[in-house]
Design an enzyme around this catalytic site. Sequence first.
Site, PDB file in Angstrom:
ATOM      1  N   LYS A 139    -122.084 -42.308 -66.414  1.00  0.00           N
ATOM      2  CA  LYS A 139    -121.167 -41.684 -65.432  1.00  0.00           C
ATOM      3  C   LYS A 139    -121.185 -40.150 -65.551  1.00  0.00           C
ATOM      4  O   LYS A 139    -120.172 -39.505 -65.821  1.00  0.00           O
ATOM      5  CB  LYS A 139    -119.751 -42.227 -65.603  1.00  0.00           C
ATOM      6  CG  LYS A 139    -119.636 -43.738 -65.334  1.00  0.00           C
ATOM      7  CD  LYS A 139    -118.195 -44.185 -65.295  1.00  0.00           C
ATOM      8  CE  LYS A 139    -118.050 -45.636 -64.897  1.00  0.00           C
ATOM      9  NZ  LYS A 139    -118.427 -46.577 -65.967  1.00  0.00           N
TER      10      LYS A 139
ATOM     11  N   ASP B 106    -124.931 -46.634 -68.369  1.00  0.00           N
ATOM     12  CA  ASP B 106    -123.730 -46.287 -67.590  1.00  0.00           C
ATOM     13  C   ASP B 106    -123.042 -45.081 -68.207  1.00  0.00           C
ATOM     14  O   ASP B 106    -122.006 -45.214 -68.863  1.00  0.00           O
ATOM     15  CB  ASP B 106    -122.807 -47.529 -67.566  1.00  0.00           C
ATOM     16  CG  ASP B 106    -121.642 -47.378 -66.612  1.00  0.00           C
ATOM     17  OD1 ASP B 106    -121.673 -46.469 -65.754  1.00  0.00           O
ATOM     18  OD2 ASP B 106    -120.697 -48.187 -66.710  1.00  0.00           O
TER      19      ASP B 106
ATOM     20  N   ARG C 106    -116.711 -59.398 -70.310  1.00  0.00           N
ATOM     21  CA  ARG C 106    -115.942 -60.350 -71.106  1.00  0.00           C
ATOM     22  C   ARG C 106    -116.042 -61.813 -70.696  1.00  0.00           C
ATOM     23  O   ARG C 106    -116.003 -62.683 -71.576  1.00  0.00           O
ATOM     24  CB  ARG C 106    -114.481 -59.889 -71.179  1.00  0.00           C
ATOM     25  CG  ARG C 106    -114.337 -58.636 -72.040  1.00  0.00           C
ATOM     26  CD  ARG C 106    -113.042 -57.916 -71.788  1.00  0.00           C
ATOM     27  NE  ARG C 106    -113.021 -57.310 -70.464  1.00  0.00           N
ATOM     28  CZ  ARG C 106    -111.997 -56.645 -69.957  1.00  0.00           C
ATOM     29  NH1 ARG C 106    -110.899 -56.496 -70.658  1.00  0.00           N
ATOM     30  NH2 ARG C 106    -112.066 -56.113 -68.755  1.00  0.00           N
TER      31      ARG C 106
ATOM     32  N   THR D 129    -112.331 -48.210 -60.458  1.00  0.00           N
ATOM     33  CA  THR D 129    -111.439 -49.332 -60.091  1.00  0.00           C
ATOM     34  C   THR D 129    -110.085 -49.219 -60.795  1.00  0.00           C
ATOM     35  O   THR D 129    -109.158 -49.929 -60.442  1.00  0.00           O
ATOM     36  CB  THR D 129    -112.106 -50.683 -60.416  1.00  0.00           C
ATOM     37  OG1 THR D 129    -112.678 -50.614 -61.711  1.00  0.00           O
ATOM     38  CG2 THR D 129    -113.179 -51.032 -59.414  1.00  0.00           C
TER      39      THR D 129
ATOM     40  N   ASP E  14    -120.918 -33.142 -63.964  1.00  0.00           N
ATOM     41  CA  ASP E  14    -120.930 -31.763 -64.487  1.00  0.00           C
ATOM     42  C   ASP E  14    -121.527 -30.892 -63.382  1.00  0.00           C
ATOM     43  O   ASP E  14    -121.752 -31.367 -62.263  1.00  0.00           O
ATOM     44  CB  ASP E  14    -121.762 -31.714 -65.785  1.00  0.00           C
ATOM     45  CG  ASP E  14    -121.286 -30.608 -66.732  1.00  0.00           C
ATOM     46  OD1 ASP E  14    -121.069 -29.479 -66.250  1.00  0.00           O
ATOM     47  OD2 ASP E  14    -121.160 -30.874 -67.938  1.00  0.00           O
TER      48      ASP E  14
ATOM     49  N   LYS F 126    -126.114 -53.794 -69.595  1.00  0.00           N
ATOM     50  CA  LYS F 126    -125.511 -52.476 -69.362  1.00  0.00           C
ATOM     51  C   LYS F 126    -125.082 -51.881 -70.695  1.00  0.00           C
ATOM     52  O   LYS F 126    -124.350 -52.508 -71.454  1.00  0.00           O
ATOM     53  CB  LYS F 126    -124.289 -52.593 -68.444  1.00  0.00           C
ATOM     54  CG  LYS F 126    -123.656 -51.247 -68.118  1.00  0.00           C
ATOM     55  CD  LYS F 126    -122.607 -51.363 -67.027  1.00  0.00           C
ATOM     56  CE  LYS F 126    -121.226 -51.657 -67.543  1.00  0.00           C
ATOM     57  NZ  LYS F 126    -120.557 -50.522 -68.193  1.00  0.00           N
TER      58      LYS F 126
HETATM   59  O1  C5P Z   1    -115.450 -57.204 -69.235  1.00  0.00           O
HETATM   60  P1  C5P Z   1    -115.646 -56.854 -67.787  1.00  0.00           P
HETATM   61  O2  C5P Z   1    -116.417 -57.905 -67.000  1.00  0.00           O
HETATM   62  O3  C5P Z   1    -114.340 -56.457 -67.105  1.00  0.00           O
HETATM   63  O4  C5P Z   1    -116.575 -55.552 -67.834  1.00  0.00           O
HETATM   64  C1  C5P Z   1    -116.916 -54.808 -66.692  1.00  0.00           C
HETATM   65  C2  C5P Z   1    -117.829 -53.678 -67.074  1.00  0.00           C
HETATM   66  O5  C5P Z   1    -118.052 -52.881 -65.922  1.00  0.00           O
HETATM   67  C3  C5P Z   1    -117.275 -52.731 -68.143  1.00  0.00           C
HETATM   68  O6  C5P Z   1    -118.386 -52.288 -68.915  1.00  0.00           O
HETATM   69  C4  C5P Z   1    -116.686 -51.576 -67.357  1.00  0.00           C
HETATM   70  O7  C5P Z   1    -116.755 -50.356 -68.063  1.00  0.00           O
HETATM   71  C5  C5P Z   1    -117.617 -51.544 -66.147  1.00  0.00           C
HETATM   72  N1  C5P Z   1    -117.043 -50.940 -64.940  1.00  0.00           N
HETATM   73  C6  C5P Z   1    -115.899 -51.405 -64.325  1.00  0.00           C
HETATM   74  N2  C5P Z   1    -115.426 -50.789 -63.193  1.00  0.00           N
HETATM   75  C7  C5P Z   1    -116.064 -49.730 -62.687  1.00  0.00           C
HETATM   76  C8  C5P Z   1    -117.234 -49.277 -63.286  1.00  0.00           C
HETATM   77  C9  C5P Z   1    -117.708 -49.906 -64.424  1.00  0.00           C
HETATM   78  O8  C5P Z   1    -115.312 -52.397 -64.764  1.00  0.00           O
HETATM   79  N3  C5P Z   1    -115.616 -49.145 -61.582  1.00  0.00           N
END
Ligand code: C5P
Length: 238
Positions: free
Chosen positions: A68, A66, A216, A125, A71, A39
Amino acid sequence: MSSQTASSLDRLIVALDYPTQSGALQAVEELNGLVSWVKVGLELYLAEGRPVVDSLLERKLNIFLDLKLHDIPNTVAGAVRSVSGLGIGLLTVHACGGPAMLEAAANAAAKITGAPKLLAVTVLTSMDRAQLAATGIHHAPAEQVALLGKMAIEAGIDGLVCSGEEIGLLREAIGSDPLLVVPGIRPAAAAVGDQKRVVTPAAAIHMGASKLVVGRPITQAADPAAATRGILDEIAGA
Ligand code: C5P
């Protein structure tokens, strides 16, 4: 590679949340053979642009861009056309842009061979009931997710991004066909960090997720390849 491993690989998307192409490519090198989807989010794309997408495609990776998008319909349709030639597999738009914006995005993609599948982000979220109420929306987050998710699929969008908590209610509202892509994934032993509503890889697959987004727990693990193997095993066993 066994077919089970191939299908686990197809269900894991590693979030390359890095500020530079070199950081992202180093992470990909470490995961060589263990990742087929990555991603690219706003941080990396706005810093490095198309060259980072090209570099990842050269490494035979599938790309979830991603961005998002949110507009007016004409502008979002144009943005979909602009990135459709890049060779990406998945692209996000915001469901709260409304049915006209979503239909314009879906129609633009439908006219282009090799366009990405479109995913609508329902409620971020990071939004809880109080944050939603501050924007004038007085539904519970789950109700708002169901409303926006159904609207997006009816507008011709291919799938949704949702938290693990909403997989069940969305499958009830939209059935088993649309893609559900789920971030906020944490293996049992991983640090939760700033995520609030987390589920394990096995639980998310079990509840009906199509693909998992993991950042992460892989990119900041002491041994990213071992962390990835653990998640792939969990997916395969779910
Ligand atoms: O590090 P982690 O596993 O928390 O990363 C989750 C990824 O998913 C990040 O790139 C974050 O921007 C993305 N994301 C998210 N919640 C959303 C949409 C995208 O955590 N609702």
